[in-house]
Design a protein around this motif. Structure first.
Motif, PDB file in Angstrom:
ATOM      1  N   GLU A 214       0.855  -1.183   0.000  1.00 51.01           N
ATOM      2  CA  GLU A 214       0.000   0.000   0.000  1.00 51.01           C
ATOM      3  C   GLU A 214       0.897   1.241   0.000  1.00 51.01           C
ATOM      4  OE1 GLU A 214      -3.366  -1.642   3.091  1.00 51.01           O
ATOM      5  OE2 GLU A 214      -1.265  -1.444   3.734  1.00 51.01           O
ATOM      6  N   GLU A 215       0.485   2.276  -0.746  1.00 49.01           N
ATOM      7  CA  GLU A 215       1.278   3.505  -0.822  1.00 49.01           C
ATOM      8  C   GLU A 215       0.372   4.732  -0.782  1.00 49.01           C
ATOM      9  OE1 GLU A 215       5.141   1.948  -3.461  1.00 49.01           O
ATOM     10  OE2 GLU A 215       3.704   3.372  -4.338  1.00 49.01           O
ATOM     11  N   ASP A 216       0.959   5.873  -0.486  1.00 51.23           N
ATOM     12  CA  ASP A 216       0.289   7.180  -0.483  1.00 51.23           C
ATOM     13  C   ASP A 216      -0.886   7.202   0.501  1.00 51.23           C
ATOM     14  OD1 ASP A 216      -0.394   9.766  -1.062  1.00 51.23           O
ATOM     15  OD2 ASP A 216      -1.277   9.337  -3.027  1.00 51.23           O
TER      16      ASP A 216
ATOM     17  N   ASN B  13      -4.163   5.596  -1.195  1.00 51.14           N
ATOM     18  CA  ASN B  13      -4.553   5.973  -2.553  1.00 51.14           C
ATOM     19  C   ASN B  13      -4.023   5.019  -3.613  1.00 51.14           C
ATOM     20  OD1 ASN B  13      -6.068   8.485  -2.290  1.00 51.14           O
ATOM     21  ND2 ASN B  13      -4.157   9.392  -1.537  1.00 51.14           N
ATOM     22  N   ARG B  14      -2.995   4.258  -3.271  1.00 46.96           N
ATOM     23  CA  ARG B  14      -2.336   3.423  -4.271  1.00 46.96           C
ATOM     24  C   ARG B  14      -2.128   2.018  -3.725  1.00 46.96           C
ATOM     25  NH1 ARG B  14       2.105   6.010  -4.525  1.00 46.96           N
ATOM     26  NH2 ARG B  14       1.188   7.604  -5.881  1.00 46.96           N
TER      27      ARG B  14
ATOM     28  N   ILE C  39      -0.508  -1.829  -4.940  1.00 46.08           N
ATOM     29  CA  ILE C  39       0.390  -2.434  -5.924  1.00 46.08           C
ATOM     30  C   ILE C  39       0.450  -3.943  -5.713  1.00 46.08           C
ATOM     31  CG2 ILE C  39       2.754  -2.530  -6.806  1.00 46.08           C
ATOM     32  CD1 ILE C  39       3.052   0.391  -5.931  1.00 46.08           C
TER      33      ILE C  39
ATOM     34  N   THR D  24      -1.179  -1.810 -10.686  1.00 48.77           N
ATOM     35  CA  THR D  24      -1.262  -0.685  -9.755  1.00 48.77           C
ATOM     36  C   THR D  24      -2.624  -0.015  -9.866  1.00 48.77           C
ATOM     37  OG1 THR D  24       1.122  -0.282  -9.963  1.00 48.77           O
ATOM     38  CG2 THR D  24      -0.226   1.497  -9.043  1.00 48.77           C
ATOM     39  N   TYR D  25      -3.289   0.180  -8.710  1.00 50.76           N
ATOM     40  CA  TYR D  25      -4.557   0.910  -8.655  1.00 50.76           C
ATOM     41  C   TYR D  25      -4.303   2.302  -8.087  1.00 50.76           C
ATOM     42  CZ  TYR D  25      -6.906  -3.639  -9.166  1.00 50.76           C
ATOM     43  OH  TYR D  25      -7.336  -4.865  -9.611  1.00 50.76           O
ATOM     44  N   GLU D  26      -4.793   3.340  -8.788  1.00 47.95           N
ATOM     45  CA  GLU D  26      -4.667   4.717  -8.330  1.00 47.95           C
ATOM     46  C   GLU D  26      -6.064   5.280  -8.080  1.00 47.95           C
ATOM     47  OE1 GLU D  26      -2.161   6.729  -7.704  1.00 47.95           O
ATOM     48  OE2 GLU D  26      -0.377   5.756  -8.552  1.00 47.95           O
ATOM     49  N   ARG D  27      -6.357   5.587  -6.819  1.00 49.15           N
ATOM     50  CA  ARG D  27      -7.686   6.077  -6.425  1.00 49.15           C
ATOM     51  C   ARG D  27      -7.960   7.472  -6.960  1.00 49.15           C
ATOM     52  NH1 ARG D  27      -8.534   9.301  -1.809  1.00 49.15           N
ATOM     53  NH2 ARG D  27     -10.725   9.420  -1.112  1.00 49.15           N
TER      54      ARG D  27
ATOM     55  N   THR E  11      -3.040   1.482 -19.264  1.00 54.71           N
ATOM     56  CA  THR E  11      -3.857   2.005 -18.175  1.00 54.71           C
ATOM     57  C   THR E  11      -5.310   2.104 -18.612  1.00 54.71           C
ATOM     58  OG1 THR E  11      -1.996   3.267 -17.284  1.00 54.71           O
ATOM     59  CG2 THR E  11      -4.196   3.968 -16.617  1.00 54.71           C
TER      60      THR E  11
END
Length: 358
Positions: free
Chosen positions: A261-263, A276-277, A279, A292-295, A347
């Protein structure tokens, strides 16, 4: 020190035998009604779609809307949520007595009043109607039905509790007709259907879990990462499926997946830290992919305690049984690596979810 309680993904020959299931072969009855409505059980049929114009449509059939407190007994419900590309939101829920609910154990064939969800692991028809909203959905799979091993996750030293999951259509073509307030819209896009059931509240066995799916160019992916409750030693269940052009090319998450998990951000409604991210990095030594998922936004937010009566809310707080369900939209990126070098990156829009204790 108290010993942790047993928890495991059902993957042994004995598990398959117990369930009457076959490894790498899924039969239509597996998408039929599995719990038979016993008190303390829950079951739902889930459909979501990303439309070509940017709209999203989600329809869910519940045998028991009390998925976080199934001991309350069966209470069937169907929910509808349409978010249009121009920012309009339409949500509705139909609740009827158990006498209005019917289902089949041979295949997916569930009805609540005039609403139905039926199919055969490849082609599905879904109908919702209540008041000024009526929807008809046709879903045809592009990727074969799949499950992680048996699809069962067992909890308890006698494996007496379980949560089960079958992605019957990991990705497929969607055609939908939606009538709202007398105006009809037609949509095409990509869709997904899965089936979930269990005999214990998810909040009592899981600390939190992520689930997501996306069609990204030639790729289709399903991802999940489940963390068990403290009493189960915070056991981890990584789940990953990646297909390319409709053929599954990677799904051994236990051995080959790294998740992170990131951000981080602070959620304004709960004060909790979410991310928010997400991976999912899959590397089996011969092929290496990263999803990668970007909210971007939250399209649904449900806090368990808000669905309870006042006495139950007090009990939930005392025993720390409050939870939250969030459905996100954003972008999913699939990267293919050759060594340390990214040789392909695509993407596309995606939907993913978080269920978590708070």
């Amino acid at each position: 020190m108290k010993a942790k309680i047993h928890s495991v993904m059902g993957a042994t020959p004995e598990h398959y035998k117990r369930l009457g299931a076959l490894k790498h072969q899924i039969m239509p009855w597996e998408d039929g009604y599995r719990t038979r409505g016993e008190k303390g059980t829950y079951e739902w049929l889930y459909f979501d779609s990303q439309m070509d114009d940017g709209s999203t449509l989600v329809i869910v059939f519940y045998s028991n809307k009390w998925t976080l407190a199934p001991s309350r007994g069966p209470s069937p419900q169907v929910t509808f949520a349409l978010h249009t590309a121009d920012g309009k939101e339409y949500t509705e829920a139909l609740e009827l007595p158990i006498s209005s609910f019917s289902s089949s154990t041979d295949s997916c064939d569930v009805r609540l009043g005039d609403c139905y969800f039926r199919g055969d692991l490849n082609e599905y028809h879904i109908h919702f109607e209540k008041g000024d909203i009526e929807a008809d959905v046709h879903l045809v799979g592009n990727v074969p039905a799949w499950r992680p091993e048996t699809g069962y996750f067992y909890f308890g030293n006698k494996e007496q509790h379980y949560f089960a999951w079958l992605p019957a259509v990991p990705e497929g073509k969607v055609e939908a007709k939606v009538r709202i307030n007398g105006f009809t819209s037609r949509y095409t896009g990509t869709g997904y259907h899965d089936h979930n059931w269990g005999n214990i509240s998810m909040m009592s066995i899981m600390s939190h879990w992520y689930w997501g799916r996306a069609k990204v160019g030639r790729y289709q992916t399903i991802t999940s990462y489940i963390t068990g409750e403290k009493k189960y030693g915070y056991s981890k269940f990584p789940i990953f499926m990646l297909a390319k052009d409709g053929e599954i090319i990677g799904d051994d998450a236990v051995r080959f997946l790294q998740f992170r998990e990131e951000d981080p951000y602070i959620d304004s409604k709960t004060g909790q830290t979410f991310f928010n991210r997400l991976i999912y990095d899959y590397n089996d030594g011969q092929q290496h992919y990263r999803v990668t998922y970007e909210r971007e936004e939250d399209i649904e937010f449900v806090r368990a305690i808000d669905t309870m009566s006042r006495p139950l809310r007090m009990v939930a707080r005392i025993i720390s049984m409050d939870g939250v369900y969030i459905r996100f939209t954003g972008q999913a990126t699939v990267e293919c690596f050759d060594g340390d070098r990214v040789v392909e990156s695509v993407t596309a829009p995606a939907i993913w979810e978080l269920t978590s204790k708070i």
